[in-house]
Every structure is written in C-alpha cells, then in structure tokens.
Write a protein that holds these residues in place. Structure first.
Motif, short mmCIF file in Angstrom:
data_model
loop_
_atom_site.label_atom_id
_atom_site.label_comp_id
_atom_site.label_asym_id
_atom_site.label_seq_id
_atom_site.Cartn_x
_atom_site.Cartn_y
_atom_site.Cartn_z
N LEU A 6 0.83 -1.20 0.00
CA LEU A 6 0.00 0.00 0.00
C LEU A 6 0.87 1.25 0.00
N LEU A 7 1.90 1.24 0.81
CA LEU A 7 2.82 2.38 0.88
C LEU A 7 3.54 2.59 -0.46
N LEU A 8 4.00 1.52 -1.07
CA LEU A 8 4.69 1.64 -2.36
C LEU A 8 3.75 2.19 -3.43
N GLN A 9 2.52 1.75 -3.43
CA GLN A 9 1.55 2.25 -4.40
C GLN A 9 1.27 3.73 -4.17
N ALA A 10 1.14 4.13 -2.92
CA ALA A 10 0.90 5.53 -2.60
C ALA A 10 2.09 6.39 -3.03
N LYS A 11 3.29 5.90 -2.79
CA LYS A 11 4.48 6.63 -3.21
C LYS A 11 4.53 6.80 -4.73
N ALA A 17 -4.59 4.26 -2.91
CA ALA A 17 -3.69 3.82 -1.84
C ALA A 17 -3.51 4.94 -0.81
N PHE A 18 -3.39 6.19 -1.28
CA PHE A 18 -3.31 7.32 -0.36
C PHE A 18 -4.55 7.36 0.52
N GLY A 19 -5.70 7.18 -0.10
CA GLY A 19 -6.96 7.19 0.64
C GLY A 19 -7.02 6.11 1.69
N GLU A 20 -6.54 4.93 1.35
CA GLU A 20 -6.56 3.82 2.31
C GLU A 20 -5.61 4.09 3.47
N LEU A 21 -4.46 4.69 3.18
CA LEU A 21 -3.54 5.05 4.26
C LEU A 21 -4.15 6.10 5.17
N LEU A 22 -4.82 7.08 4.57
CA LEU A 22 -5.47 8.11 5.38
C LEU A 22 -6.55 7.50 6.28
N CYS A 54 4.80 13.11 3.94
CA CYS A 54 5.71 12.13 4.57
C CYS A 54 5.66 10.79 3.84
N VAL A 55 4.48 10.38 3.41
CA VAL A 55 4.36 9.13 2.67
C VAL A 55 5.19 9.21 1.40
N ARG A 56 5.11 10.31 0.70
CA ARG A 56 5.88 10.48 -0.55
C ARG A 56 7.37 10.42 -0.30
N LYS A 57 7.84 10.97 0.82
CA LYS A 57 9.28 11.05 1.11
C LYS A 57 9.83 9.82 1.81
#
Length: 60
Positions: A6-11, A17-22, A54-57
């Motif tokens: 999920l993190l890799l997809q959001a990055k 994926a961003f939505g799921e992390l949020l 932060c997720v992006r970085k």
C-alpha cells in the motif's frame, strides 16, 4: 493488502492507496487535532497534508 504494498503504491501516486492510508491513520490524525479538548479542523487538514508529504518522502 499488505502495508508495504500500500505504501509503495501511494508513493507511486496511486490516489486510492493514499486514501486507504489516510483511513488507516485517521484515528491518530483526529486525536492529534484536538487542542484543549476542542477539535481543530484546520489542524486536522494540515496534519493530513503533512502525512501525505511524509508518505511520498518515506524511504523503503
């Protein structure tokens, strides 16, 4: 889905994926948005923006 995937997809820019992390981190973001017992919506929005940056970085 595993967190790492999920993190890799959001990055990679996957908005779902961003939505799921949020959603996963929403309780923490809400908790940290309470100042003196009052929910601060502006602070919540800022925390969400910082979280996404932060997720992006984040390096895996």
């Amino acid at each position: 889905m595993r967190f790492k995937d999920l993190l890799l997809q959001a990055k990679a820019g996957d908005e779902k994926a961003f939505g799921e992390l949020l959603i996963m981190y929403r309780p923490l973001l809400l908790k940290e948005s309470i100042v003196d017992g009052v929910f601060d919506e502006d602070l919540y929005q800022e925390l969400c923006v910082v979280f996404l940056k932060c997720v992006r970085k984040f390096r895996i």
